[in-house]
Design a protein around this motif. Structure first.
Motif, PDB file in Angstrom:
ATOM      1  N   LYS A   1     -69.038  21.436  19.600  1.00 35.51           N
ATOM      2  CA  LYS A   1     -68.415  20.930  18.395  1.00 35.51           C
ATOM      3  C   LYS A   1     -69.485  20.288  17.520  1.00 35.51           C
ATOM      4  O   LYS A   1     -70.235  19.418  17.990  1.00 35.51           O
ATOM      5  CB  LYS A   1     -67.346  19.888  18.755  1.00 35.51           C
ATOM      6  CG  LYS A   1     -66.677  19.214  17.575  1.00 35.51           C
ATOM      7  CD  LYS A   1     -65.708  20.136  16.895  1.00 35.51           C
ATOM      8  CE  LYS A   1     -64.965  19.416  15.775  1.00 35.51           C
ATOM      9  NZ  LYS A   1     -64.041  20.341  15.068  1.00 35.51           N
TER      10      LYS A   1
ATOM     11  N   THR B   1     -69.844  18.158  14.031  1.00 38.90           N
ATOM     12  CA  THR B   1     -69.017  17.401  13.106  1.00 38.90           C
ATOM     13  C   THR B   1     -69.879  16.512  12.233  1.00 38.90           C
ATOM     14  O   THR B   1     -71.020  16.178  12.588  1.00 38.90           O
ATOM     15  CB  THR B   1     -67.983  16.555  13.875  1.00 38.90           C
ATOM     16  OG1 THR B   1     -67.030  16.009  12.954  1.00 38.90           O
ATOM     17  CG2 THR B   1     -68.658  15.388  14.598  1.00 38.90           C
TER      18      THR B   1
ATOM     19  N   VAL C   1     -63.021  13.479  16.259  1.00 34.55           N
ATOM     20  CA  VAL C   1     -63.032  14.692  17.077  1.00 34.55           C
ATOM     21  C   VAL C   1     -62.203  14.449  18.333  1.00 34.55           C
ATOM     22  O   VAL C   1     -62.076  13.322  18.808  1.00 34.55           O
ATOM     23  CB  VAL C   1     -64.462  15.112  17.500  1.00 34.55           C
ATOM     24  CG1 VAL C   1     -65.275  15.556  16.295  1.00 34.55           C
ATOM     25  CG2 VAL C   1     -65.171  14.004  18.264  1.00 34.55           C
TER      26      VAL C   1
END
Lengths: 113, 114
Positions: free
Chosen positions: A11, A13, A19
Motif C-alpha cells: 500500500k 499512501t 489506511v
C-alpha cells in the motif's frame, strides 16, 4: 500458502491519509498477533487478540492505530493520519492452542510518501 | 540496550560451510527461544524452538541455549544456497497463550555462495 492471508500486499499512501489492512487467519487460530517490521530490523510486537478480545497493546501502538477482530475471525489494523515513520511491513500471525507456535502471513508493506 | 541483540551481518559463506548465528539477551524471564527464517518480501517462518537451556537438532540445524550466559546459537551444517535468507532469533516467556509475544533480534542476512 501459510494459512494466514494479508491484504493488500503493498500500500502506497500520502502522508495524512488513513489506511486499513486486513488479516485472515485460519479458523483454528484463536490467537492473532500484529507486528511491525522496519527495514533491517526484526518484527516488533504491536498487539494481540484472544478470539475477539484485544488483550495486550504495545506502547508502539499510538492513538493513531486501532485494531479490531470482530467475531474472532479476520482482523483489521487501521492507521489514521499516516506519517512517514509508519512506513514498514505490517505482519499478522495466527496461533492455535496446542500447535507449534505462530504462523505469519506475508505482510502488508506500507509506504507513506 | 535492546532486550535481544543479534550479531550484525551480512554473512557470506561458500556452499558446504558450517554457519554459526548468535544472539544475546538481557531478560531472564525468557524461557522459549526460537529461530525464524525470512525470505525477501515474506513473513518469518519458524525453523526451531528450544525450551530453557540445552541443544536441539533438526537435520542440518542445531539450536543451542545457554541461559546462564543469556546466549543462544543456531548452527547450520553443510550450508546450501537455498539456506540464503535472513535469520531472526526470537524469545518469549511462554510458547503459546498469554505472555507468548515474541521479542526478536534484528536479523542477519546469510548468503551461501555456490
Amino acid at each position: 500458502d501459510t494459512g494466514v492471508s494479508q491484504d493488500p500486499r503493498h500500500k502506497i499512501t500520502k502522508r495524512g491519509q488513513n489506511v486499513t489492512f486486513r488479516c485472515d487467519p485460519i479458523s483454528e487460530h484463536n490467537r492473532l498477533y500484529w507486528y511491525r517490521q522496519t527495514l533491517g530490523q526484526g518484527p516488533e510486537f504491536l498487539t494481540y487478540f484472544q478470539n475477539e478480545a484485544q488483550l495486550e497493546k504495545s506502547r508502539l501502538l499510538s492513538d493513531r492505530f486501532s485494531a479490531e477482530r470482530p467475531k474472532g475471525s479476520f482482523s483489521t489494523l487501521e492507521i489514521q493520519r499516516t506519517e512517514q515513520g509508519d512506513s514498514a511491513m505490517y505482519l499478522c500471525a495466527g496461533e492455535a492452542t496446542g500447535r507449534n507456535g505462530y504462523t505469519f502471513g506475508s505482510g502488508t508493506r506500507l509506504t507513506v510518501v | 540496550q535492546k532486550e535481544v541483540e543479534q550479531d550484525p551481518g551480512p554473512l557470506s559463506v561458500p556452499e558446504g560451510a558450517i554457519v554459526s548465528l548468535n544472539c544475546t539477551y538481557s531478560n531472564s524471564a525468557f524461557q522459549y527461544f526460537m529461530w525464524y527464517r525470512q525470505y525477501s518480501r515474506k513473513g518469518p517462518e519458524l525453523l526451531m524452538y528450544t525450551y530453557s537451556s540445552g541443544n536441539k537438532e533438526d537435520g542440518r540445524f542445531t539450536a543451542q541455549v545457554d541461559k546462564s550466559s543469556k546466549y543462544i546459537s543456531l548452527f547450520i551444517r553443510d550450508s546450501q544456497p537455498s539456506d540464503s535468507a535472513t535469520y531472526l532469533c526470537a524469545m518469549s516467556r511462554n510458547f503459546t497463550g498469554a505472555n507468548s509475544k515474541l521479542t526478536f533480534g534484528k536479523g542477519i542476512t546469510l548468503s551461501v555462495r555456490p
